[in-house]
Motif scaffolding. Structure first.
Motif, PDB file in Angstrom:
ATOM      1  N   GLY A 265     -11.220  12.403   9.835  1.00 67.87           N
ATOM      2  CA  GLY A 265     -11.613  13.714   9.296  1.00 67.87           C
ATOM      3  C   GLY A 265     -12.412  14.538  10.288  1.00 67.87           C
TER       4      GLY A 265
ATOM      5  N   ASN B 240      -7.524   9.566   6.838  1.00 60.61           N
ATOM      6  CA  ASN B 240      -8.354  10.774   6.784  1.00 60.61           C
ATOM      7  C   ASN B 240      -9.841  10.443   6.795  1.00 60.61           C
ATOM      8  OD1 ASN B 240      -6.303  12.645   6.880  1.00 60.61           O
ATOM      9  ND2 ASN B 240      -6.087  12.778   4.656  1.00 60.61           N
ATOM     10  N   ARG B 241     -10.239   9.370   6.132  1.00 58.37           N
ATOM     11  CA  ARG B 241     -11.655   8.971   6.167  1.00 58.37           C
ATOM     12  C   ARG B 241     -12.070   8.615   7.601  1.00 58.37           C
ATOM     13  NH1 ARG B 241     -10.399   6.908   1.027  1.00 58.37           N
ATOM     14  NH2 ARG B 241      -9.780   4.899   1.806  1.00 58.37           N
TER      15      ARG B 241
ATOM     16  N   LYS C  96       0.851  -1.194   0.000  1.00 59.44           N
ATOM     17  CA  LYS C  96       0.000   0.000   0.000  1.00 59.44           C
ATOM     18  C   LYS C  96       0.889   1.247   0.000  1.00 59.44           C
ATOM     19  CE  LYS C  96      -4.130  -1.771   0.355  1.00 59.44           C
ATOM     20  NZ  LYS C  96      -5.164  -1.601  -0.603  1.00 59.44           N
TER      21      LYS C  96
ATOM     22  N   ARG D 237       0.226   7.373   0.255  1.00 60.13           N
ATOM     23  CA  ARG D 237      -0.965   8.183  -0.019  1.00 60.13           C
ATOM     24  C   ARG D 237      -2.248   7.402   0.287  1.00 60.13           C
ATOM     25  NH1 ARG D 237      -2.705  12.165  -4.768  1.00 60.13           N
ATOM     26  NH2 ARG D 237      -4.859  12.347  -4.094  1.00 60.13           N
ATOM     27  N   SER D 238      -2.291   6.133  -0.106  1.00 56.33           N
ATOM     28  CA  SER D 238      -3.459   5.305   0.150  1.00 56.33           C
ATOM     29  C   SER D 238      -3.708   5.182   1.657  1.00 56.33           C
ATOM     30  CB  SER D 238      -3.263   3.923  -0.466  1.00 56.33           C
ATOM     31  OG  SER D 238      -4.313   3.068  -0.113  1.00 56.33           O
ATOM     32  N   LYS D 239      -2.645   4.985   2.420  1.00 58.89           N
ATOM     33  CA  LYS D 239      -2.764   4.886   3.870  1.00 58.89           C
ATOM     34  C   LYS D 239      -3.248   6.206   4.461  1.00 58.89           C
ATOM     35  CE  LYS D 239       0.831   1.385   4.286  1.00 58.89           C
ATOM     36  NZ  LYS D 239       2.173   1.079   4.785  1.00 58.89           N
ATOM     37  N   ARG D 240      -2.693   7.323   3.968  1.00 55.48           N
ATOM     38  CA  ARG D 240      -3.080   8.641   4.460  1.00 55.48           C
ATOM     39  C   ARG D 240      -4.550   8.926   4.160  1.00 55.48           C
ATOM     40  NH1 ARG D 240       0.794  11.224   2.117  1.00 55.48           N
ATOM     41  NH2 ARG D 240      -0.410  11.842   0.297  1.00 55.48           N
ATOM     42  N   ASP D 241      -4.997   8.577   2.947  1.00 56.46           N
ATOM     43  CA  ASP D 241      -6.403   8.785   2.577  1.00 56.46           C
ATOM     44  C   ASP D 241      -7.342   7.965   3.468  1.00 56.46           C
ATOM     45  OD1 ASP D 241      -5.654  10.537   0.597  1.00 56.46           O
ATOM     46  OD2 ASP D 241      -5.951   9.121  -1.055  1.00 56.46           O
ATOM     47  N   THR D 242      -6.965   6.726   3.740  1.00 56.15           N
ATOM     48  CA  THR D 242      -7.772   5.872   4.607  1.00 56.15           C
ATOM     49  C   THR D 242      -7.832   6.450   6.018  1.00 56.15           C
ATOM     50  OG1 THR D 242      -7.157   3.934   3.302  1.00 56.15           O
ATOM     51  CG2 THR D 242      -8.011   3.521   5.505  1.00 56.15           C
TER      52      THR D 242
END
Length: 183
Positions: free
Chosen positions: A153, A149-150, A139, A142-147
């Motif tokens: 947030g 953030n979901r 992974k 960025r993918s980890k960071r986006d997850t």
């Protein structure tokens, strides 16, 4: 000056044969909130003229272990009991109404506390998931960071929602609808 009674007391009560009065139907008091709240006399052996009260919650609102049943859930359901500190049945009935409202509030608080202190909430499963995702070399950052953030947030993240603390079997369609309306 005596306060007029809302309803005439039953003859059985006045003669001493009857030991309990239903606060709503027999005393005629309003805003009781429950049908099975009683004002009772102590046994003659106690030597007290003060009245006490008892109330058995509905099974669906009873948050005690085994819904209040004795003997590990195999016995009879046990009523809540309290003292009124009054000799007059009407005054005792009014005290019993306040006492019962407080008991119901306590039961509700116990229920909510259990509901929101589950080890099987989304927070528990998120920690398990996040540990595995973080260890996954396949992974991207960025993918980890986006997850993440979901989950975190501000205002809209899943961890910010009150229902994310509930046991997952208690999360319902209304919780999810409220969340999607928020988004």
């Amino acid at each position: 000056m005596e306060v007029p009674m809302p309803k005439k007391l039953p003859e059985d009560w006045l003669s001493g044969k009857k030991r309990s009065l239903n606060v709503s139907t027999e005393l005629g008091l309003k805003n009781v909130g429950v049908d099975n709240l009683f004002v009772c006399r102590y046994a003659p052996s106690k030597g007290s003229k003060l009245l006490w009260c008892r109330w058995l919650p509905l099974e669906e609102e009873d948050t005690r272990p085994f819904k209040g049943k004795t003997n590990g859930g195999k016995g009879k359901r046990k009523s809540f009991e309290g003292t009124t500190g009054c000799e007059d049945p009407v005054q005792a009935g009014k005290v019993a109404i306040s006492w019962c409202a407080e008991q119901r509030k306590k039961l509700q608080q116990i229920s909510e506390k259990e509901l929101y202190q589950s080890e099987h909430s989304l927070h528990y499963y998120w920690n398990v998931y996040w540990a595995k995702l973080n260890d996954d070399a396949g992974k991207s950052a960025r993918s980890k960071r986006d997850t993440l953030n979901r989950w975190n947030g501000k205002g809209w993240g899943i961890s910010e929602q009150k229902w994310s603390l509930k046991s997952i079997d208690q999360v319902n369609a209304l919780d999810l609808q409220d969340y999607f309306n928020l988004l």
